[in-house]
Design an enzyme around this catalytic site. Structure first.
Site, PDB file in Angstrom:
ATOM      1  N   PHE A 154     -14.184 -28.237   7.620  1.00  0.00           N
ATOM      2  CA  PHE A 154     -12.881 -27.570   7.676  1.00  0.00           C
ATOM      3  C   PHE A 154     -12.136 -27.888   8.975  1.00  0.00           C
ATOM      4  O   PHE A 154     -10.905 -28.005   8.991  1.00  0.00           O
ATOM      5  CB  PHE A 154     -13.021 -26.052   7.462  1.00  0.00           C
ATOM      6  CG  PHE A 154     -11.705 -25.468   7.074  1.00  0.00           C
ATOM      7  CD1 PHE A 154     -11.093 -25.827   5.874  1.00  0.00           C
ATOM      8  CD2 PHE A 154     -11.029 -24.610   7.914  1.00  0.00           C
ATOM      9  CE1 PHE A 154      -9.833 -25.336   5.527  1.00  0.00           C
ATOM     10  CE2 PHE A 154      -9.772 -24.111   7.572  1.00  0.00           C
ATOM     11  CZ  PHE A 154      -9.184 -24.474   6.373  1.00  0.00           C
ATOM     12  N   TYR A 155     -12.896 -28.036  10.065  1.00  0.00           N
ATOM     13  CA  TYR A 155     -12.286 -28.481  11.331  1.00  0.00           C
ATOM     14  C   TYR A 155     -11.610 -29.840  11.118  1.00  0.00           C
ATOM     15  O   TYR A 155     -10.481 -30.072  11.565  1.00  0.00           O
ATOM     16  CB  TYR A 155     -13.395 -28.567  12.383  1.00  0.00           C
ATOM     17  CG  TYR A 155     -13.013 -29.168  13.704  1.00  0.00           C
ATOM     18  CD1 TYR A 155     -12.177 -28.501  14.598  1.00  0.00           C
ATOM     19  CD2 TYR A 155     -13.533 -30.406  14.091  1.00  0.00           C
ATOM     20  CE1 TYR A 155     -11.857 -29.051  15.825  1.00  0.00           C
ATOM     21  CE2 TYR A 155     -13.220 -30.962  15.315  1.00  0.00           C
ATOM     22  CZ  TYR A 155     -12.382 -30.287  16.186  1.00  0.00           C
ATOM     23  OH  TYR A 155     -12.071 -30.843  17.400  1.00  0.00           O
ATOM     24  N   SER A 156     -12.292 -30.721  10.389  1.00  0.00           N
ATOM     25  CA  SER A 156     -11.709 -32.046  10.123  1.00  0.00           C
ATOM     26  C   SER A 156     -10.474 -31.928   9.247  1.00  0.00           C
ATOM     27  O   SER A 156      -9.550 -32.749   9.361  1.00  0.00           O
ATOM     28  CB  SER A 156     -12.730 -32.961   9.446  1.00  0.00           C
ATOM     29  OG  SER A 156     -13.837 -33.134  10.298  1.00  0.00           O
ATOM     30  N   LYS A 159      -7.812 -31.094  11.808  1.00  0.00           N
ATOM     31  CA  LYS A 159      -7.506 -32.250  12.663  1.00  0.00           C
ATOM     32  C   LYS A 159      -6.920 -33.404  11.847  1.00  0.00           C
ATOM     33  O   LYS A 159      -6.107 -34.179  12.351  1.00  0.00           O
ATOM     34  CB  LYS A 159      -8.768 -32.718  13.401  1.00  0.00           C
ATOM     35  CG  LYS A 159      -9.211 -31.772  14.511  1.00  0.00           C
ATOM     36  CD  LYS A 159      -8.184 -31.651  15.610  1.00  0.00           C
ATOM     37  CE  LYS A 159      -8.750 -31.009  16.867  1.00  0.00           C
ATOM     38  NZ  LYS A 159      -7.702 -30.730  17.868  1.00  0.00           N
TER      39      LYS A 159
END
Ligand SMILES: NC(=O)c1ccc[n+]([C@@H]2O[C@H](COP(=O)([O-])OP(=O)(O)OC[C@H]3O[C@@H](n4cnc5c(N)ncnc54)[C@H](O)[C@@H]3O)[C@@H](O)[C@H]2O)c1
Length: 259
Positions: A154-156, A159
């Site tokens: 989810f961070y990706s 980003k």
């Protein structure tokens, strides 16, 4: 690197990579506005930024994931410096965990911290940069967008939004004198990271060590990057010299993905 009397805003610069970027730019003679949500830490670090001939650096405390916060930052920097040339969208940080362990709150935090900060700060500064006919917008993305690191899905996603917004802006404003690029670090163990790990219970600390080892194993150079190695790439893209680079993702990743 050439910086012709330039000024910059570095978001999320009260700690970690952002502090390193603000320091690096000041060493190159750039006058810097450090903006962060953490006012206490900002007060501590502001006096450590190298003095520049152009005048004192500025600290702005704001929640940059909100439109108001970003606009306050932009207005204060422009009022203090007269002209701002460089925006480094660094504020962010991962809520790194297995996808099914995210809560509604951590999902929203991830997007707020990483994508809304970059979006609102860019929108707040864009009219000023376009009006000057010159600008360097450097946003901090992540290597995990390319190599799909464990626990980073989810961070990706957040980003990846930073990378995607950057390429779109680069094409839309290609003829304006304003460039848009991303610096994508792999793993950088900052002093703040070690402070945080020191507060963990032994079990959690051991799990964290194992996770870091797993990521280190995916990096051909077998080490994390340093704050300075990332800051140097940011400074180059922020410099006058980088005028023919736009819409690029520059990976600072120890070879973890190539080309
Ligand atoms: N350290 C790494 O391994 C790594 C890897 C890839 C990408 N990145 C990215 O690099 C950037 C810096 O990471 P770091 O490791 O130095 O993290 P950090 O947590 O030490 O620093 C992030 C800073 O951003 C500030 N911030 C967070 N939310 C904010 C908000 N809403 N408004 C204003 N300020 C806010 C924090 O207060 C903090 O000072 C982040 O965008 C992160 O996602 C880091």
């Amino acid at each position: 690197m050439q910086f012709d009397n330039r000024t910059a805003i570095v978001t999320g610069s009260a700690s970690g990579l952002g502090l390193g970027m603000a320091t690096y730019l000041a060493e190159e003679g750039v006058r810097v506005c450090l903006a962060d949500i953490d006012g206490d830490r900002l007060d501590q670090v502001l006096p450590t930024i190298p003095v520049v001939a152009q005048g004192p650096h500025l600290g702005v405390v704001a929640d940059l994931s909100t439109r108001d916060g970003a606009e306050t930052m932009a207005a204060r920097a422009i009022a203090a410096f007269g002209r701002v040339d460089i925006l480094v969208n660094n504020a962010g940080g991962g809520v790194i965990r297995p996808t099914l362990e995210h809560t509604e709150e951590t999902l929203r935090q991830t997007i707020d911290r990483n994508l809304w900060t970059m979006t609102y700060c860019t929108l707040a500064m864009l009219p000023h940069l376009l009006g000057n006919g010159y600008g360097r917008v450097v946003s901090i993305g992540a290597e995990s967008v390319r190599n799909g690191l464990w626990q980073h899905a989810f961070y990706s996603a957040a980003k990846g939004g930073v990378h995607g917004f950057t390429t779109g802006l680069a094409r839309e404003f290609a003829e304006t004198g304003v460039t848009f690029n991303v610096v994508a670090p792999a793993m950088v163990l900052t002093p703040q990271y070690f402070d945080l790990v020191a507060t963990l219970e032994p079990d959690a600390s051991a799990r964290q060590d194992a996770f870091v080892e797993q990521i280190r194993g995916s990096i051909p150079m077998a080490r994390g990057g340093t704050v300075r190695e990332v800051a140097a790439a940011v400074a180059f893209l922020a410099s006058d010299d980088a005028g023919y680079m736009t819409g690029q993702v520059v990976s600072v990743n120890g070879g973890s993905s190539m080309l």
